[in-house]
Each structure stands twice: as structure tokens, then as C-alpha cells.
Write an enzyme that holds these catalytic residues in place. Structure first.
Site, PDB file in Angstrom:
ATOM      1  N   SER A 137       0.286  -1.065  -0.023  1.00  0.00           N
ATOM      2  CA  SER A 137       0.416  -0.094   0.318  1.00  0.00           C
ATOM      3  C   SER A 137       1.022   1.120   0.273  1.00  0.00           C
ATOM      4  O   SER A 137       0.795   2.242  -0.198  1.00  0.00           O
ATOM      5  CB  SER A 137      -1.037   0.750   1.577  1.00  0.00           C
ATOM      6  OG  SER A 137      -0.001  -0.476   2.533  1.00  0.00           O
ATOM      7  N   HIS A 149      -3.373  -4.011  -5.200  1.00  0.00           N
ATOM      8  CA  HIS A 149      -3.345  -3.747  -4.005  1.00  0.00           C
ATOM      9  C   HIS A 149      -5.108  -3.330  -3.834  1.00  0.00           C
ATOM     10  O   HIS A 149      -5.604  -2.427  -4.147  1.00  0.00           O
ATOM     11  CB  HIS A 149      -3.125  -1.683  -3.712  1.00  0.00           C
ATOM     12  CG  HIS A 149      -3.225  -1.295  -2.551  1.00  0.00           C
ATOM     13  ND1 HIS A 149      -3.388  -0.026  -2.857  1.00  0.00           N
ATOM     14  CD2 HIS A 149      -3.362  -1.849  -1.404  1.00  0.00           C
ATOM     15  CE1 HIS A 149      -4.022  -0.148  -1.431  1.00  0.00           C
ATOM     16  NE2 HIS A 149      -3.780  -0.721   0.002  1.00  0.00           N
ATOM     17  N   GLU A 199      -6.265  -1.144  -6.881  1.00  0.00           N
ATOM     18  CA  GLU A 199      -5.119   0.162  -7.632  1.00  0.00           C
ATOM     19  C   GLU A 199      -4.588  -0.883  -8.486  1.00  0.00           C
ATOM     20  O   GLU A 199      -3.426  -2.040  -7.666  1.00  0.00           O
ATOM     21  CB  GLU A 199      -4.754   1.214  -6.964  1.00  0.00           C
ATOM     22  CG  GLU A 199      -5.384   2.123  -6.170  1.00  0.00           C
ATOM     23  CD  GLU A 199      -4.252   3.161  -5.319  1.00  0.00           C
ATOM     24  OE1 GLU A 199      -4.442   3.665  -4.791  1.00  0.00           O
ATOM     25  OE2 GLU A 199      -3.803   2.017  -4.444  1.00  0.00           O
ATOM     26  N   ASN A 242      -4.105   5.625  -1.061  1.00  0.00           N
ATOM     27  CA  ASN A 242      -3.283   6.723   0.116  1.00  0.00           C
ATOM     28  C   ASN A 242      -2.404   7.570   0.483  1.00  0.00           C
ATOM     29  O   ASN A 242      -2.256   7.935   1.549  1.00  0.00           O
ATOM     30  CB  ASN A 242      -2.081   5.027   0.545  1.00  0.00           C
ATOM     31  CG  ASN A 242      -3.016   4.169   1.635  1.00  0.00           C
ATOM     32  OD1 ASN A 242      -3.580   5.027   2.278  1.00  0.00           O
ATOM     33  ND2 ASN A 242      -2.519   3.036   0.870  1.00  0.00           N
TER      34      ASN A 242
END
Length: 259
Positions: A95, A116, A128, A166
């Protein structure tokens, strides 16, 4: 999604723990009538739990989800690359680490990609797909296709710190921590305000769910990769929670107590 799956881990105990999590998910699915008893039985029959990495020899797609440590991941991927077929795609669920940097130690970085998933992975739709510097177009396309077959909504991201979610989320958590740190509001007040604005969970509830230690580690990683950009800086509240073993739901309590 009908695939045969090999689940590998470092010990029999952790393999059993993984299988126990799967059993809980299946039990909830049965209880909520999302799946039938026969479907649950079929799913179990397609999952092999093992500590033998050699069992991955026939895998066409390998997804890693181990500790967020670059050296450990690179060592693990070298071992995987030694047992899988040349055409197998290898993916990391990282991540926060650079997919390009992880791939640098591989003999064939062109078949390496970021994939991800978000917590809880069996429910959250977003995935992702991160293209590293050497990742081939064919591998990106195959990864997007697999995500769709799994019922997910894939988005292709560049290999930048935090990728898409993130990178954005650091501010969601960081600003909330600053407000509480400056005593502008309590953590539960911040959560109520954010949910009143339409978020399904407030930042402190979400940190408890993800794991405060995981959130803290990701924040440190993203901040470091942005050369200590102030807006991505970790907060002392996170550190004190981690130091005190208050990691969220998985430890029995974080910002909120867990029964």
C-alpha cells in the site's frame, strides 16, 4: 471467482489462522444468504493452505500480502520467482512501498505489478493496479482483467508514493489527528462530523479497522518518499497508540474499545 488458490505462509499456525479467517467470511456469507452451503463447500475445496512455497509452481498469478518491509519483500519475491513458470505474473499488494524498487531485485521485472486491494478485500470493490517502470503493457492488461473477473473495479495508477488512495487519505487522517492534537475536538466528535458530511466511517474509526500500526507505517513511508513533506508527516498520537499496544480492533481496542 472459481479459481484454484494456493495460500502460503511462514508457519502452520499462520496458515491455520488464514483458513480460520476464510471460514468466518464463509459463515457470514451463509448467515446473510449471500452464498449457499454448496458454494461454501466448493470454495473450500479450491483452497490449499501450505507452508511449501513450491506449491506455487503451477500458479499463473501470484499476489503477495506480507509485512511492509522492502528487504523482506525482495527476498520473498526472489524465492517466488525461482519456483513459478516464466510466464507467471507476480504482484504485490503493497500500500505504500515503491513497486519499481521492489521489482528491481527480480530477474524479470517486466512481469511484476502492483495489485493493491482494500480492507476488507473480499468486500471492497476498488483495486489499484500499479505500473512499475519495467511492467509490460500485457501484464497491466492481464491484471486489470483479473480484477474485473474477481468482481472488482480496477484503476491503473502510476508508481508514486501512496498511489492514489493512500496519497489522498494521508490528509484525511493527518488533519483529523492535528485537530485532536490541538484539542480542537475529540476523536469521536471528528468522526461524527465526517460521517455527517457523508463518509461511511470517520478517520479514527477507519484507523481502528485498518490497524493503527499499519496506518502509522504507511504514513511514515509516504512521508519519507515525499522527502518529509509536512502535510504527510505522522503524528505523535499515532506513535503513542502504537507504543502502547493500542492497535485498533485487532488488539481489542484503539481509539474505541472493542468488545
Amino acid at each position: 471467482a472459481g479459481y484454484r488458490v494456493v495460500l502460503t505462509d511462514i508457519s502452520e499456525e499462520t496458515v491455520s489462522g488464514g483458513n480460520a479467517v476464510i471460514e468466518r467470511f464463509l459463515a457470514k456469507g451463509l448467515q446473510r444468504e449471500k452464498i449457499t452451503a454448496q458454494q461454501a463447500k466448493d470454495i473450500r475445496s479450491r483452497i490449499l493452505g501450505t507452508t511449501d512455497l513450491g506449491e506455487l509452481g503451477d500458479a499463473s498469478f501470484v499476489i503477495e500480502a506480507i509485512v511492509e518491509n522492502l528487504a523482506v519483500k525482495q527476498k520473498h519475491f526472489a524465492a517466488i520467482e525461482a519456483v513459478v513458470a516464466p510466464e507467471a505474473i507476480i504482484a504485490t499488494n503493497t500500500s505504500s512501498l515503491s513497486v519499481t524498487e521492489i521489482a528491481a531485485s527480480l530477474a524479470h521485472p517486466e512481469r511484476f505489478v502492483g495489485m493493491h486491494f482494500f480492507n476488507p478485500a473480499h468486500l471492497m470493490k476498488l483495486v489499484e493496479v500499479i505500473r512499475a517502470t519495467a511492467t509490460s503493457d500485457e501484464v497491466v492488461e492481464a491484471t486489470v482483467a483479473l480484477a474485473r473477473e474477481l468482481g472488482k473495479s480496477p484503476v491503473v495508477a502510476r508508481d508514486v508514493p501512496g498511489f492514489i488512495v493512500n496519497r489522498v487519505a494521508r490528509n484525511f487522517y493527518g488533519e483529523a489527528l492535528k485537530i485532536v492534537g490541538e484539542q480542537g475536538a475529540s476523536f469521536d466528535q471528528v468522526d461524527r462530523v465526517m460521517k455527517g458530511l457523508g463518509f461511511r466511517m470517520g478517520p479514527f474509526e477507519l484507523m481502528d479497522l485498518i490497524g493503527i500500526d499499519v496506518n502509522f507505517a504507511v504514513t511514515q513511508s509516504v512521508c519519507g518518499q515525499f522527502f518529509d513533506e509536512p502535510r504527510f508527516r505522522p503524528h505523535l498520537i499515532q506513535k503513542s497508540m502504537v507504543d502502547g499496544g493500542r492497535l485498533g480492533k485487532k488488539s481489542g481496542g484503539g481509539f474505541y474499545e472493542t468488545s
